[in-house]
Design an enzyme around this catalytic site. Structure first.
Site, short mmCIF file in Angstrom:
data_model
loop_
_atom_site.label_atom_id
_atom_site.label_comp_id
_atom_site.label_asym_id
_atom_site.label_seq_id
_atom_site.Cartn_x
_atom_site.Cartn_y
_atom_site.Cartn_z
N TYR A 21 0.86 -1.29 -0.03
CA TYR A 21 -0.13 0.12 0.18
C TYR A 21 0.89 1.30 -0.14
CZ TYR A 21 -3.15 3.26 1.69
OH TYR A 21 -4.35 4.72 1.88
N THR A 40 1.33 3.59 1.97
CA THR A 40 2.45 4.23 2.95
C THR A 40 3.62 3.34 3.39
OG1 THR A 40 0.75 3.31 4.53
CG2 THR A 40 0.49 5.66 3.75
N LYS A 41 3.43 2.06 2.81
CA LYS A 41 4.34 1.01 3.28
C LYS A 41 5.83 1.26 2.75
CE LYS A 41 1.05 -1.11 5.51
NZ LYS A 41 -0.25 -0.92 4.96
N THR A 42 6.58 0.13 3.27
CA THR A 42 8.17 0.06 3.05
C THR A 42 8.50 -0.23 1.55
OG1 THR A 42 8.23 -1.79 3.98
CG2 THR A 42 8.87 -0.23 5.50
#
Ligand code: PLP
Length: 383
Positions: free
Chosen positions: A178, A180-182
């Site tokens: 997603y 915002t993920k790393t």
């Protein structure tokens, strides 16, 4: 100064990768997806990786391949995102929420043990913020009670437990890509497993239940003929997302170092501020630093968490709360009517937690501005 909670970190390599895919004339799932799966499974040490269009889809397929049935119980931590509970409800099964560790926000093995019944089929441990849960203890409980484990590793790339990457421990591990993920591709996810049968079934289920290599039906090697063997889902990813995944994977270690540097600076700056409790790190595991969650020492402060967040926002600093305990939401209150007193640690955490901005590309000035203001608010409101 304005500090957003998150900003995606993309570089010219990401742009070039996506441009190449667009120019190739093949946009949806195809060769880039397969390459992404192959590289990802190698990095997490799993036999198989199945790319899908969200972490939620990966969790859903995980529960589907273990053949979860209506009325079955699945043990999950109370401190998690909507997805962990809703995937259990897709089957008319029961998400049994249990309390978490105050230090790590992760599921407590002894709470799992207390909630196992004859109906329990699986456990979904969430590795909160990227810090692995107590994997060995959870594997042992699962083994003893014959339960499956679907790890919610949405926050977990790259995370390590006793030197090994998260992604190869459980029956199935679900990652999220997603925004915002790393590893961020907009929307995306991956299910990893060492079980070939599970992997084959997830591949069929992610694309309409069509037998074998459905995506190839428009390629030279493919054929117009296909067979639907199951009622599947439209969960495939696209080569546009996979090309972003590949370029992000290539710089994942560098990006982890950028996050870790921010975390280290925060930790150093808050060390002597007794109104702030810092995130716990444990010597036998490594967090991805997807989140940096401070806890307010309310005993040393005259203001509550919400006021602290408002004051940060007034100074242009955007924060978040991970998470509102799942049992507090109206849907789950109606379904499970959990008494908040059964969850003392989740309640304790919920009153105190604030997720600070931690994103690669955050400027030195932004980091120092966050520190200065967190410290200033804490000092001005000392009890
Ligand atoms: C703990 C947790 N599990 C699952 C998910 C679901 O991932 P996705 O948004 O890719 O469906 C998230 C996403 O935000 C999450 O934080």
């Amino acid at each position: 100064m304005e500090v957003p909670f998150h900003r995606s970190y993309t570089t010219e390599e990401d742009v070039a990768g996506v441009a190449e895919t667009i120019r190739s004339g093949w946009l949806t799932m195809g060769p880039k997806t397969i390459e992404f799966e192959n590289q990802f499974k190698a990095q997490v040490g799993a036999e198989h990786a199945v790319a899908v269009n969200s972490g939620t889809a990966a969790l859903h397929l995980g529960l589907r391949v273990i053949d979860l049935k209506p009325g079955d119980e699945v043990i999950i931590p109370a401190m998690t995102f909507a997805a962990t509970g809703e995937v259990v409800r897709y089957f008319d099964a029961v998400p049994v929420m249990v309390d978490v560790d105050r230090r790590t926000h992760n599921i407590l093995p002894e709470e799992i043990e207390k909630h196992v019944t004859a109906k329990t089929r699986a456990i979904i441990p969430v590795h909160f913020g990227g810090l692995p849960a107590d994997i060995d203890e959870i594997l042992e409980i699962a083994d003893r009670h014959n339960l499956k484990i679907i790890e919610d590793a949405a926050h977990c790339f790259p995370s390590f437990y006793k030197g090994k990457p998260v992604g190869g421990f459980a029956d199935i591990t679900a990652f999220s890509f997603y925004a915002t993920k790393t590893i961020a591709v907009g929307e995306g996810g991956m299910a990893t497993t060492d079980n070939e049968e599970y992997a084959d079934l997830m591949r069929i289920l992610r694309l309409h239940g069509i037998s074998k290599d459905a995506w190839k039906r428009y390629t030279k090697e493919g054929s117009w003929y296909y067979e639907i063997v199951l009622a599947g889902f439209k969960y495939n990813t696209t080569d546009i997302q996979a090309s972003l995944g590949l370029t992000q994977l290539a710089k994942a270690e560098k990006v982890w170092r950028m996050r870790e540097k921010i975390a280290r600076r925060y930790t150093e700056a808050f060390r002597n501020i007794d109104q702030i409790i810092m995130p716990t790190v444990l010597p036998d595991r490594q967090t991805s630093w997807h989140l940096y969650v401070i806890k307010l020492n309310l005993e040393a402060l005259r203001i509550k968490r919400d006021t602290f967040i408002e004051q940060l926002l007034e100074r242009g600093i955007h924060t978040s709360v991970h998470f509102i305990p799942l049992y507090r939401h109206p849907y789950y209150q109606k379904l499970l009517s959990i008494d908040y007193r059964e969850m003392p640690n989740s309640e304790w955490l919920f009153e105190r937690i604030i997720s600070l901005p931690i994103f690669p590309g955050m400027s030195k000035e932004q980091i120092e501005y966050v520190i200065e203001n967190v410290v200033d608010i804490a000092q001005k409101n000392r009890r």
